[in-house]
Write a protein that holds these residues in place. Structure first.
Motif, PDB file in Angstrom:
ATOM      1  N   ASP A  18      -2.472  11.715 -10.261  1.00  0.00           N
ATOM      2  CA  ASP A  18      -3.855  11.702 -10.746  1.00  0.00           C
ATOM      3  C   ASP A  18      -4.413  10.288 -10.863  1.00  0.00           C
ATOM      4  O   ASP A  18      -5.447  10.068 -11.498  1.00  0.00           O
ATOM      5  N   ALA A  19      -3.707   9.318 -10.253  1.00  0.00           N
ATOM      6  CA  ALA A  19      -4.145   7.918 -10.342  1.00  0.00           C
ATOM      7  C   ALA A  19      -5.198   7.642  -9.272  1.00  0.00           C
ATOM      8  O   ALA A  19      -4.906   7.085  -8.206  1.00  0.00           O
ATOM      9  N   GLU A  20      -6.395   8.045  -9.525  1.00  0.00           N
ATOM     10  CA  GLU A  20      -7.511   7.782  -8.609  1.00  0.00           C
ATOM     11  C   GLU A  20      -8.364   6.661  -9.189  1.00  0.00           C
ATOM     12  O   GLU A  20      -8.486   6.549 -10.412  1.00  0.00           O
ATOM     13  N   PRO A  21      -8.929   5.766  -8.355  1.00  0.00           N
ATOM     14  CA  PRO A  21      -8.972   5.849  -6.885  1.00  0.00           C
ATOM     15  C   PRO A  21      -7.818   5.123  -6.202  1.00  0.00           C
ATOM     16  O   PRO A  21      -7.932   4.784  -5.017  1.00  0.00           O
ATOM     17  N   TRP A  22      -6.727   4.825  -6.926  1.00  0.00           N
ATOM     18  CA  TRP A  22      -5.657   4.006  -6.368  1.00  0.00           C
ATOM     19  C   TRP A  22      -5.009   4.643  -5.151  1.00  0.00           C
ATOM     20  O   TRP A  22      -4.618   3.956  -4.198  1.00  0.00           O
ATOM     21  N   GLY A  35       0.810  -1.202   0.000  1.00  0.00           N
ATOM     22  CA  GLY A  35       0.000   0.000   0.000  1.00  0.00           C
ATOM     23  C   GLY A  35       0.850   1.262   0.000  1.00  0.00           C
ATOM     24  O   GLY A  35       0.542   2.227  -0.709  1.00  0.00           O
ATOM     25  N   TYR A  36       1.926   1.247   0.784  1.00  0.00           N
ATOM     26  CA  TYR A  36       2.806   2.419   0.831  1.00  0.00           C
ATOM     27  C   TYR A  36       3.486   2.631  -0.521  1.00  0.00           C
ATOM     28  O   TYR A  36       3.612   3.765  -0.993  1.00  0.00           O
ATOM     29  N   ALA A  37       3.903   1.519  -1.147  1.00  0.00           N
ATOM     30  CA  ALA A  37       4.541   1.622  -2.465  1.00  0.00           C
ATOM     31  C   ALA A  37       3.578   2.200  -3.490  1.00  0.00           C
ATOM     32  O   ALA A  37       3.954   3.061  -4.303  1.00  0.00           O
ATOM     33  N   ALA A  38       2.324   1.733  -3.474  1.00  0.00           N
ATOM     34  CA  ALA A  38       1.334   2.266  -4.406  1.00  0.00           C
ATOM     35  C   ALA A  38       1.080   3.742  -4.145  1.00  0.00           C
ATOM     36  O   ALA A  38       0.931   4.538  -5.075  1.00  0.00           O
ATOM     37  N   ARG A  39       1.058   4.114  -2.881  1.00  0.00           N
ATOM     38  CA  ARG A  39       0.837   5.514  -2.521  1.00  0.00           C
ATOM     39  C   ARG A  39       1.971   6.410  -3.008  1.00  0.00           C
ATOM     40  O   ARG A  39       1.753   7.524  -3.481  1.00  0.00           O
ATOM     41  N   VAL A  40       3.206   5.891  -2.905  1.00  0.00           N
ATOM     42  CA  VAL A  40       4.383   6.696  -3.255  1.00  0.00           C
ATOM     43  C   VAL A  40       4.632   6.715  -4.764  1.00  0.00           C
ATOM     44  O   VAL A  40       4.953   7.767  -5.338  1.00  0.00           O
ATOM     45  N   LEU A  41       4.469   5.566  -5.417  1.00  0.00           N
ATOM     46  CA  LEU A  41       4.888   5.438  -6.808  1.00  0.00           C
ATOM     47  C   LEU A  41       3.792   5.759  -7.822  1.00  0.00           C
ATOM     48  O   LEU A  41       4.100   6.083  -8.970  1.00  0.00           O
ATOM     49  N   ALA A  42       2.529   5.655  -7.422  1.00  0.00           N
ATOM     50  CA  ALA A  42       1.446   5.914  -8.374  1.00  0.00           C
ATOM     51  C   ALA A  42       1.418   7.393  -8.746  1.00  0.00           C
ATOM     52  O   ALA A  42       1.720   8.260  -7.915  1.00  0.00           O
ATOM     53  N   PRO A  43       1.082   7.722  -9.982  1.00  0.00           N
ATOM     54  CA  PRO A  43       0.957   9.137 -10.377  1.00  0.00           C
ATOM     55  C   PRO A  43      -0.067   9.864  -9.515  1.00  0.00           C
ATOM     56  O   PRO A  43      -0.992   9.258  -8.966  1.00  0.00           O
TER      57      PRO A  43
END
Length: 225
Positions: A44-48, A34-42
């Protein structure tokens, strides 16, 4: 006042740890995901972003519940925070949960009659896996702090991963270095862990080699016919 001491943990606490260490280790991997997705996702990558934040919050809540239960079962009261200082730090900084891998292994091993790996293999496996997970955690944390900082040399996650590898192995090329205060604190911690883990691996490997050579020497030369 309870007469429970750190050398004699309560049976209830021991049983709780045996049953929860493996599920909590899985939860720590989900936290890291979850932390990786939070940090690495763009951005504007919603709802990620929201889903990643929910995953991080849910897993941290599990860690907090576990911590509260272990305080209750230990019989130590407020002394638990001081006696189990590593558990307290890990609760505040969940990315450090790989440091609890030795407890995960112990909990698994107590369900078996004897270890499946030799002492040297266990030490090297623990140190290797801990280095991998700590390196990944540090890479994510440093990238999060550094990639937007003025004058930063760590701009991509690849730069951060390269920096973590160089730091953990004590090479320190110097081509990528943290410039923010938080990044430098993470770097100092990773340096200390790198020295300790590298020493554990090399020491165990050297001891294993010495043991093998000693056995060969004890056999002696083959008897002549």
């Amino acid at each position: 006042m309870s007469d429970r001491t750190p050398d004699r943990p309560s049976p209830a606490l021991t049983l709780w740890e045996q049953r929860t260490e493996v599920p909590l280790f899985a939860a720590s991997l989900l936290f890291m995901l979850g932390y990786a997705a939070r940090v690495l996702a763009p951005h504007d990558a919603e709802p990620w972003h929201d889903l990643a934040l929910a995953l991080v919050g849910a897993t941290w809540l599990l860690f907090a519940i576990d911590y509260a239960v272990r305080i209750r079962l230990s019989g130590l009261g407020h002394r638990f925070v001081r006696v189990h200082w590593l558990d307290t730090i890990v609760l505040l900084l969940p990315l450090l949960r790989p440091l609890r891998l030795i407890k995960v292994y112990t909990a698994v091993q107590k369900r078996r009659d004897e270890p499946r790996l030799s002492l040297y293999a266990r030490v090297m496996s623990y140190a290797g896996l801990t280095s991998l997970l700590l390196g990944l955690s540090a890479s994510l944390a440093v990238y999060h702090q550094e990639h937007d900082a003025p004058g930063a040399s760590i701009r991509t996650f690849g730069d951060s991963a390269w920096w973590a590898c160089a730091t953990l192995t004590t090479v320190g090329y110097g081509d990528a270095v943290p410039v923010t205060p938080v990044g430098r604190v993470i770097a100092a911690f990773l340096m200390v862990c790198g020295l300790a883990l590298l020493g554990a691996v090399t020491g165990s490997f050297s001891s294993w080699l010495i043991q093998v050579f000693r056995r060969e020497d004890e056999k002696g030369p083959p008897a002549s016919a």
